[in-house]
Design a protein around this motif. Structure first.
Motif, PDB file in Angstrom:
ATOM      1  N   THR A  15       0.835  -1.201   0.000  1.00  0.00           N
ATOM      2  CA  THR A  15       0.000   0.000   0.000  1.00  0.00           C
ATOM      3  C   THR A  15       0.870   1.251   0.000  1.00  0.00           C
ATOM      4  O   THR A  15       1.858   1.336   0.735  1.00  0.00           O
ATOM      5  CB  THR A  15      -0.921   0.027   1.230  1.00  0.00           C
ATOM      6  OG1 THR A  15      -1.769  -1.131   1.206  1.00  0.00           O
ATOM      7  CG2 THR A  15      -1.796   1.277   1.233  1.00  0.00           C
TER       8      THR A  15
ATOM      9  N   ASN B 229     -11.318   0.478  -4.370  1.00  0.00           N
ATOM     10  CA  ASN B 229     -11.374  -0.612  -3.399  1.00  0.00           C
ATOM     11  C   ASN B 229     -11.585   0.011  -2.019  1.00  0.00           C
ATOM     12  O   ASN B 229     -10.631   0.319  -1.318  1.00  0.00           O
ATOM     13  CB  ASN B 229     -10.091  -1.437  -3.442  1.00  0.00           C
ATOM     14  CG  ASN B 229     -10.136  -2.642  -2.521  1.00  0.00           C
ATOM     15  OD1 ASN B 229     -11.182  -2.960  -1.957  1.00  0.00           O
ATOM     16  ND2 ASN B 229      -9.000  -3.305  -2.356  1.00  0.00           N
TER      17      ASN B 229
ATOM     18  N   THR C 273      -7.091   0.149  -6.188  1.00  0.00           N
ATOM     19  CA  THR C 273      -6.254  -0.992  -6.554  1.00  0.00           C
ATOM     20  C   THR C 273      -5.689  -0.732  -7.944  1.00  0.00           C
ATOM     21  O   THR C 273      -6.434  -0.452  -8.885  1.00  0.00           O
ATOM     22  CB  THR C 273      -7.055  -2.303  -6.559  1.00  0.00           C
ATOM     23  OG1 THR C 273      -7.511  -2.579  -5.228  1.00  0.00           O
ATOM     24  CG2 THR C 273      -6.178  -3.460  -7.027  1.00  0.00           C
TER      25      THR C 273
ATOM     26  N   LYS D  77      -3.575  -2.385 -10.888  1.00  0.00           N
ATOM     27  CA  LYS D  77      -3.158  -3.697 -11.397  1.00  0.00           C
ATOM     28  C   LYS D  77      -2.250  -3.522 -12.604  1.00  0.00           C
ATOM     29  O   LYS D  77      -2.589  -2.810 -13.547  1.00  0.00           O
ATOM     30  CB  LYS D  77      -4.380  -4.532 -11.782  1.00  0.00           C
ATOM     31  CG  LYS D  77      -4.050  -5.912 -12.345  1.00  0.00           C
ATOM     32  CD  LYS D  77      -5.319  -6.684 -12.656  1.00  0.00           C
ATOM     33  CE  LYS D  77      -5.010  -8.017 -13.337  1.00  0.00           C
ATOM     34  NZ  LYS D  77      -4.153  -8.878 -12.517  1.00  0.00           N
TER      35      LYS D  77
ATOM     36  N   GLU E 255      -0.251  -6.355  -8.195  1.00  0.00           N
ATOM     37  CA  GLU E 255      -1.324  -5.465  -7.768  1.00  0.00           C
ATOM     38  C   GLU E 255      -0.847  -4.652  -6.578  1.00  0.00           C
ATOM     39  O   GLU E 255      -0.102  -5.144  -5.736  1.00  0.00           O
ATOM     40  CB  GLU E 255      -2.579  -6.250  -7.373  1.00  0.00           C
ATOM     41  CG  GLU E 255      -3.376  -6.788  -8.537  1.00  0.00           C
ATOM     42  CD  GLU E 255      -4.728  -7.349  -8.098  1.00  0.00           C
ATOM     43  OE1 GLU E 255      -5.025  -7.280  -6.885  1.00  0.00           O
ATOM     44  OE2 GLU E 255      -5.470  -7.844  -8.956  1.00  0.00           O
TER      45      GLU E 255
ATOM     46  N   SER F 214      -2.090  -1.288  -3.692  1.00  0.00           N
ATOM     47  CA  SER F 214      -3.144  -0.453  -3.134  1.00  0.00           C
ATOM     48  C   SER F 214      -2.575   0.938  -2.879  1.00  0.00           C
ATOM     49  O   SER F 214      -1.405   1.082  -2.499  1.00  0.00           O
ATOM     50  CB  SER F 214      -3.653  -1.048  -1.817  1.00  0.00           C
ATOM     51  OG  SER F 214      -4.626  -0.206  -1.231  1.00  0.00           O
TER      52      SER F 214
END
Length: 318
Positions: A3, A86, A91, A93, A98, A100
């Motif tokens: 994240t 999200n 998110t 990708k 992936e 955050s």
């Protein structure tokens, strides 16, 4: 899933400037880009960027990247395929991972063209690269191939010849095109081999690039060369389709922003050539990048219940 405070999509003037300002503010910042420099790599003679009488796009954006890294920016050489909401975060990708993020800054401008050949999708990031300066050092002492044409391909050849043991150049042109000085430099390179009037057919390999197959357009003869990497130098294209359902675009598929570089979606900002700003210049993109980063910082600060900033005038302690 890792994240971040902000993820920046794009690694040219806008994205790199945004990275500098975001990282200076202490944001955990990730830049995801297929290359460093974008369209600036197409010119070796920038004469209108403040502070430089003349500088090449390769050198200028390289300085941007170094400065961003010095402030703690992380870089991932990949392509963003999808961005989705999200919860309160987003998110992001890519072809391989992936992530955050609390905020996103769209700064992708124009994206390097794909090779559009068999094996490309499977081997992106595993020997197929769209940025010679980014990934060239990974293949030091190995044989590599460049596919493309024009001055940017010659720039890549000049650089890669200094790190690779052998550089093959596959081009559909019948002769080299570029400035005289650049052509003289290319002519002096000993560890390169050029295949004119040729088209790439496939990139071959299981876990990583092992070889390429190409065809001479006149004779129809196919050849296979063992290489460890393929560098795509096919030019650039606007690819805003992956955000068309996320932010508002104008009739030219440019992202609509306000004076704070905010988009129609809270938490998503945009800067540079991807926006509806009428003037597409490196210095304008850089200024927008700074604006987008400070706006993203203020957005994240408010979400964290902290004080927002009005400027970036502060001393950074190392």
């Amino acid at each position: 899933m890792d994240t971040y405070d902000t993820i920046i999509v794009g690694g040219a003037s806008a994205g790199l400037s945004a990275a500098i300002y975001a990282s200076r503010q202490g944001m955990k910042t990730l830049v995801i880009t297929k290359d460093i420099g974008g369209q600036a790599l197409l010119t070796t003679d920038i004469q209108n960027y403040p502070g430089f009488d003349m500088i090449g796009g390769f050198e200028l954006t390289g300085k941007f990247k170094d400065q961003a890294q010095n402030y703690g920016t992380e870089f991932l050489y990949d392509e963003v395929l999808k961005i989705s909401r999200n919860g309160d975060n987003f998110t992001v990708k890519t072809a391989n991972k992936e992530f955050s993020s609390m905020s996103v800054i769209l700064a992708f401008g124009k994206t390097p063209r794909d090779l559009n050949v068999s094996g490309e999708a499977e081997l992106k990031g595993h020997g197929i690269s769209y940025c010679a300066i980014c990934d060239g050092p990974l293949f030091r002492g190995k044989e590599v191939a460049i596919v493309g044409n024009g001055s940017h391909a010659l720039e890549a050849m000049i650089y890669l010849s200094s790190v690779a043991s052998k550089v093959y150049y596959i081009t559909n042109a019948r002769k080299l095109l570029g400035e005289d000085e650049m052509l003289e430099t290319v002519d002096s390179i000993k560890n390169r081999e050029i295949f004119f009037d040729s088209t790439l057919i496939s990139v071959n390999g299981k876990q990583s690039v092992e070889s390429i197959t190409f065809e001479n357009k006149s004779s129809g003869q196919r050849n296979t060369l063992p290489v460890s990497a393929v560098f795509a130098e096919m030019g650039y294209i606007a690819k805003s389709g992956f955000v068309k359902d996320l932010v508002k675009l104008n009739e030219n598929n440019e992202v609509i922003v306000d004076k704070f570089c905010k988009t129609s979606t809270e938490g998503i900002f945009a800067c540079g050539d991807v926006t509806d700003t009428p003037y597409k210049q490196a210095v304008i993109s850089a200024g927008q990048g700074a604006t987008a980063a400070l706006s993203a910082y203020n957005y994240v600060q408010k979400r964290k219940g902290k004080v927002a900033a009005k400027s970036d005038w502060k001393l950074i302690k190392h």
